[in-house]
Design an enzyme around this catalytic site. Sequence first.
Site, PDB file in Angstrom:
ATOM      1  N   ARG A  52       0.981  -1.196   0.397  1.00 13.40           N
ATOM      2  CA  ARG A  52       0.040  -0.132  -0.178  1.00 13.40           C
ATOM      3  C   ARG A  52       0.950   1.133  -0.182  1.00 13.40           C
ATOM      4  O   ARG A  52       1.804   1.266   0.783  1.00 13.40           O
ATOM      5  CB  ARG A  52      -0.773   0.137   1.321  1.00 13.40           C
ATOM      6  N   TYR A  63      -1.370  -3.624  -6.227  1.00 15.79           N
ATOM      7  CA  TYR A  63      -1.379  -4.343  -5.390  1.00 15.79           C
ATOM      8  C   TYR A  63      -2.533  -4.661  -4.005  1.00 15.79           C
ATOM      9  O   TYR A  63      -2.311  -3.091  -3.983  1.00 15.79           O
ATOM     10  CB  TYR A  63      -0.181  -3.926  -4.877  1.00 15.79           C
ATOM     11  N   GLY A  64      -2.809  -5.100  -3.680  1.00 15.60           N
ATOM     12  CA  GLY A  64      -3.207  -5.330  -2.133  1.00 15.60           C
ATOM     13  C   GLY A  64      -4.332  -4.813  -2.052  1.00 15.60           C
ATOM     14  O   GLY A  64      -5.209  -3.851  -3.062  1.00 15.60           O
ATOM     15  N   GLY A  65      -4.404  -3.569  -1.317  1.00 12.83           N
ATOM     16  CA  GLY A  65      -5.036  -2.358  -0.376  1.00 12.83           C
ATOM     17  C   GLY A  65      -4.784  -1.547  -1.305  1.00 12.83           C
ATOM     18  O   GLY A  65      -5.460  -0.619  -0.825  1.00 12.83           O
ATOM     19  N   LYS A  74      -9.551  -2.479   2.237  1.00 14.65           N
ATOM     20  CA  LYS A  74      -9.431  -1.432   2.830  1.00 14.65           C
ATOM     21  C   LYS A  74      -9.674  -0.252   2.370  1.00 14.65           C
ATOM     22  O   LYS A  74     -10.550   0.927   3.435  1.00 14.65           O
ATOM     23  CB  LYS A  74      -8.058  -1.221   2.817  1.00 14.65           C
ATOM     24  N   HIS A  85     -10.135  -2.280  11.915  1.00 10.78           N
ATOM     25  CA  HIS A  85      -8.938  -2.997  11.451  1.00 10.78           C
ATOM     26  C   HIS A  85      -8.389  -4.584  13.039  1.00 10.78           C
ATOM     27  O   HIS A  85      -7.954  -4.055  13.326  1.00 10.78           O
ATOM     28  CB  HIS A  85      -7.999  -1.971  11.387  1.00 10.78           C
ATOM     29  N   SER A 105      -0.732  -2.978  11.009  1.00  8.07           N
ATOM     30  CA  SER A 105      -0.476  -4.087  10.186  1.00  8.07           C
ATOM     31  C   SER A 105       0.812  -4.416   9.812  1.00  8.07           C
ATOM     32  O   SER A 105       1.849  -3.771  11.118  1.00  8.07           O
ATOM     33  CB  SER A 105      -0.265  -3.224   8.317  1.00  8.07           C
ATOM     34  N   CYS A 127       1.211  -6.519  12.181  1.00 10.19           N
ATOM     35  CA  CYS A 127       2.358  -6.590  13.763  1.00 10.19           C
ATOM     36  C   CYS A 127       0.919  -8.385  14.595  1.00 10.19           C
ATOM     37  O   CYS A 127       1.445  -7.993  15.475  1.00 10.19           O
ATOM     38  CB  CYS A 127       1.743  -5.247  14.398  1.00 10.19           C
ATOM     39  N   ASP A 159      -8.441  -9.627  10.262  1.00  7.53           N
ATOM     40  CA  ASP A 159      -7.636  -8.304   9.214  1.00  7.53           C
ATOM     41  C   ASP A 159      -9.151  -7.183   9.204  1.00  7.53           C
ATOM     42  O   ASP A 159      -8.965  -6.539   9.888  1.00  7.53           O
ATOM     43  CB  ASP A 159      -7.712  -8.545   8.279  1.00  7.53           C
ATOM     44  N   ARG A 176       2.806 -12.016  -0.441  1.00  6.16           N
ATOM     45  CA  ARG A 176       1.660 -12.153   0.329  1.00  6.16           C
ATOM     46  C   ARG A 176       0.961 -13.583  -0.055  1.00  6.16           C
ATOM     47  O   ARG A 176       1.609 -13.689  -1.377  1.00  6.16           O
ATOM     48  CB  ARG A 176       0.504 -11.239   0.570  1.00  6.16           C
ATOM     49  N   ARG A 226       3.936  -2.887  18.265  1.00  8.20           N
ATOM     50  CA  ARG A 226       5.562  -3.440  18.420  1.00  8.20           C
ATOM     51  C   ARG A 226       6.257  -2.269  19.579  1.00  8.20           C
ATOM     52  O   ARG A 226       6.472  -0.563  18.950  1.00  8.20           O
ATOM     53  CB  ARG A 226       6.285  -3.439  16.955  1.00  8.20           C
ATOM     54  N   GLY A 228       2.032 -19.265  19.823  1.00 10.92           N
ATOM     55  CA  GLY A 228       1.099 -19.639  20.231  1.00 10.92           C
ATOM     56  C   GLY A 228       1.354 -19.861  21.612  1.00 10.92           C
ATOM     57  O   GLY A 228      -0.459 -19.369  22.357  1.00 10.92           O
ATOM     58  N   GLU A 229       1.814 -19.432  22.503  1.00  7.76           N
ATOM     59  CA  GLU A 229       2.035 -18.651  23.662  1.00  7.76           C
ATOM     60  C   GLU A 229       0.734 -17.345  24.121  1.00  7.76           C
ATOM     61  O   GLU A 229       1.205 -18.060  25.839  1.00  7.76           O
ATOM     62  CB  GLU A 229       3.895 -18.902  24.337  1.00  7.76           C
ATOM     63  N   ASN A 230       1.077 -17.422  23.310  1.00 11.77           N
ATOM     64  CA  ASN A 230      -0.510 -15.838  23.611  1.00 11.77           C
ATOM     65  C   ASN A 230      -1.360 -16.144  23.807  1.00 11.77           C
ATOM     66  O   ASN A 230      -2.482 -15.540  24.680  1.00 11.77           O
ATOM     67  CB  ASN A 230      -0.112 -14.658  22.057  1.00 11.77           C
TER      68      ASN A 230
HETATM   69  P1  GTP Z   1      -1.915  -6.872   7.732  1.00 13.87           P
HETATM   70  O1  GTP Z   1      -2.188  -8.461   7.160  1.00 13.87           O
HETATM   71  O2  GTP Z   1      -0.493  -6.408   7.225  1.00 13.87           O
HETATM   72  O3  GTP Z   1      -2.963  -6.274   8.422  1.00 13.87           O
HETATM   73  O4  GTP Z   1      -0.927  -7.692   8.900  1.00 13.87           O
HETATM   74  P2  GTP Z   1      -0.906  -8.777  10.190  1.00 13.87           P
HETATM   75  O5  GTP Z   1      -1.641  -7.672  11.984  1.00 13.87           O
HETATM   76  O6  GTP Z   1      -2.281 -10.053  10.232  1.00 13.87           O
HETATM   77  O7  GTP Z   1       0.250  -9.601  10.946  1.00 13.87           O
HETATM   78  P3  GTP Z   1       0.213 -10.587  10.483  1.00 13.87           P
HETATM   79  O8  GTP Z   1       0.378 -11.824  11.985  1.00 13.87           O
HETATM   80  O9  GTP Z   1       0.767 -11.752   9.189  1.00 13.87           O
HETATM   81  O10 GTP Z   1       2.093 -10.859  11.363  1.00 13.87           O
HETATM   82  C1  GTP Z   1       3.437 -10.376  10.976  1.00 13.87           C
HETATM   83  C2  GTP Z   1       4.770 -10.766  11.208  1.00 13.87           C
HETATM   84  O11 GTP Z   1       4.546 -10.716  12.685  1.00 13.87           O
HETATM   85  C3  GTP Z   1       5.322 -11.444  10.917  1.00 13.87           C
HETATM   86  O12 GTP Z   1       6.347 -11.433  11.192  1.00 13.87           O
HETATM   87  C4  GTP Z   1       5.448 -12.074  12.272  1.00 13.87           C
HETATM   88  O13 GTP Z   1       6.081 -13.417  12.008  1.00 13.87           O
HETATM   89  C5  GTP Z   1       5.619 -11.507  13.167  1.00 13.87           C
HETATM   90  N1  GTP Z   1       5.076 -12.015  14.214  1.00 13.87           N
HETATM   91  C6  GTP Z   1       3.227 -12.161  14.592  1.00 13.87           C
HETATM   92  N2  GTP Z   1       2.532 -12.679  16.061  1.00 13.87           N
HETATM   93  C7  GTP Z   1       3.964 -12.785  16.582  1.00 13.87           C
HETATM   94  C8  GTP Z   1       4.450 -12.528  18.055  1.00 13.87           C
HETATM   95  O14 GTP Z   1       3.937 -13.351  18.631  1.00 13.87           O
HETATM   96  N3  GTP Z   1       5.593 -12.333  17.967  1.00 13.87           N
HETATM   97  C9  GTP Z   1       6.378 -11.987  17.253  1.00 13.87           C
HETATM   98  N4  GTP Z   1       8.161 -12.103  18.025  1.00 13.87           N
HETATM   99  N5  GTP Z   1       6.371 -12.135  16.139  1.00 13.87           N
HETATM  100  C10 GTP Z   1       4.907 -12.070  16.219  1.00 13.87           C
HETATM  101  C1  SPV Z   2      -2.454  -4.215   5.841  1.00 14.46           C
HETATM  102  O1  SPV Z   2      -1.942  -3.190   5.203  1.00 14.46           O
HETATM  103  O2  SPV Z   2      -2.545  -4.238   6.663  1.00 14.46           O
HETATM  104  C2  SPV Z   2      -2.915  -5.506   5.082  1.00 14.46           C
HETATM  105  C3  SPV Z   2      -2.466  -5.736   3.614  1.00 14.46           C
HETATM  106  O3  SPV Z   2      -3.357  -6.286   5.606  1.00 14.46           O
HETATM  107  S1  SPV Z   2      -3.018  -4.647   2.523  1.00 14.46           S
HETATM  108  O4  SPV Z   2      -4.673  -5.091   1.860  1.00 14.46           O
HETATM  109  O5  SPV Z   2      -2.547  -4.348   0.937  1.00 14.46           O
HETATM  110  O6  SPV Z   2      -3.978  -3.573   2.853  1.00 14.46           O
HETATM  111 MN    MN Z   3      -4.282  -5.236   7.374  1.00 12.02          MN
END
Ligand code: GTP
Ligand code: SPV
Ligand code: MN
Length: 579
Positions: free
Chosen positions: A67, A195-197, A204, A224, A246, A248, A273, A363, A394, A489-491
């Site tokens: 995006r 691309y994507g979003g 989005k 979101h 995003s 995270c 999402d 993706r 983060r 998973g530990e979350n």
């Molecule tokens: P969008 O699709 O962009 O909205 O992202 P999202 O929030 O769905 O993020 P996603 O789950 O794809 O995580 C993105 C990154 O965060 C990856 O590199 C993961 O490995 C990392 N990640 C996710 N959960 C954890 C966690 O609990 N600990 C750590 N250290 N990294 C994590």
């Molecule tokens: C984000 O960036 O939060 C996504 C990917 O989920 S996109 O659909 O490109 O916005």
């Molecule tokens: Mn997203």
Amino acid sequence: MASKLETWVDECARLTKPDSIYWCDGSEEEIERLNGEMIDAGIFQRLNDDVYRNCHLHRSDPRDVARTEHSTFICSDKEEEAGPTNNWKHPDEARAMLKPMYDGVMKGRTMYVVPYALGPLDSPLSRVGVQLTDSPYVVANLRIMTRMGKAALDKLNGSDDFEPGLHSTGDLNPENRYICHFTSEGVVWSVNSGYGGNALLSKKCFALRIASARAKRDGWMAEHMLILELEMPDGSLKYVAGAFPSACGKTNLAMLISPLENLGYKVRTVGDDIAWLRPGADGRLWAINPETGFFGVAPGTNEQTNPNAMRTLEENSIFTNVAVTPDGVPWWEDKTDVPPDNLTDWLGNSWDGENPAAHPNARYTTPASQCPSISPRWEDPDGVPIDVILFGGRRASLAPLVYESFDWDHGVYMASTIGSETTAAQQSGAVGVIRRDPMAMLPFCGYHMGDYFTHWLEMKDQLTQPPKIFCVNWFRKDAGGNWLWPGFGENLRVLLWAVERSEGRSGADETPIGFLPSENALNLDGLKIEKTALRELLNVNRDDWQAEAEQVGEFYTRFGGRLPERMAKQLKALNKRLG
Ligand code: GTP
Ligand code: SPV
Ligand code: MN
């Protein structure tokens, strides 16, 4: 008389001048024909059918891989309505600028008319959109991400009530890339990105930016957020929504595998999402996932971090900007410990072993119905009742693993402050500076963020049983830069504490920033974690929090008179508690 849809398609065709117009029905035959055409045109590469059945690789233009927020505009009548966190253009100016770009842009191409529905077709929240696009890749993605084709057109049933989006990949020139949201008419125009979003306008653009403005007007919420289902040992079901910026961790949390399955705790996925939420007759907040697929970050996804995603994407999926082996198996960083030999990188070159083989924002697009952890209720037209809302960013320091708000207003305050620390990996700005991303909606709120805060505060008036609000942080690091918390998973252990708190169970200590788990309140059964790490993860440092509160104060000045008084009051109260 022609319907609004026919008139609009005709009008756009006269402007963009495609060679032909094709109405998508979403059928199996249609996608097979499109896939074949894309393979012939070099847009798709068929992957290895033995391991990735019916899957395709797409390499986007290397200048078009994510995006682009600087080319995204809210075109409301008044600049004030877009607020300080959005780019704004006057609708007349935007149209005057874009019309010449659309003029004849589809010459030699097909214009696809893509009807789609967001949300289960029979849900009170569902909406129909129609996207016009000259990209068959976009059509294939929309077919996975939404209820696309005949079903959506049948739902529309000739009415005027649809979301119109006009999209062209144009010449993909980033200089002329625009994603414009005409919020008063609810129309989106997107040009020069595939691309994507930027290009899947359902996602989005409509499900968040346009929908958020509608939701404010009509008393619901477009967020979101992931949605997950937690089954407790007594068989009861709890629902958690979570907003993280995003990349995270939403997808990963939504699909986590419970390490306490043997004790009867199970997690299932509802969405990864986007969530649309509305107050139910019972005074609870009910959520649906408007989408039908996942557009997930590939790098980092593997058998350890997210086995559910790995199972989901083995069939009927599209991989964008990943690397590929000579026998057609997709690969990305950390998919396996050791990269396979003779990889072709995301640019289509023989991989040099140094630069990323897959683009960091590579993706996969994959059907939610294939996810082993998908909840039986994921398409429930009423949605699911939310017990807990998590917000997280983060933060390498400061923010503890989890803390609970004192009440709704305080929760909204906490949510407005989340964000991520810039790291050395970012180009500009000092390391450790926070990019605030309120409710993870900074790039997606279709109106003034101050009014959005007000909307959040006012939603409480419609809820007699509001969800409890928590902040989480999986990303805290020690002095050596190592994760203090194992994550993934530990979350679950954090989810359990939050859910127990929402039921009035489990212990908590009051601190100036909120309630933190008291000693032994987190279920750490079977988890090896150092006492010192845990202490660090749950530490609240007053000096650091005073500095944080000061930064929040600075951030809040951006919203001027539109910052709700109740939010300013929260900040004041925090400062007082911090002494
Ligand atoms: P969008 O699709 O962009 O909205 O992202 P999202 O929030 O769905 O993020 P996603 O789950 O794809 O995580 C993105 C990154 O965060 C990856 O590199 C993961 O490995 C990392 N990640 C996710 N959960 C954890 C966690 O609990 N600990 C750590 N250290 N990294 C994590
Ligand atoms: C984000 O960036 O939060 C996504 C990917 O989920 S996109 O659909 O490109 O916005
Ligand atoms: Mn997203």
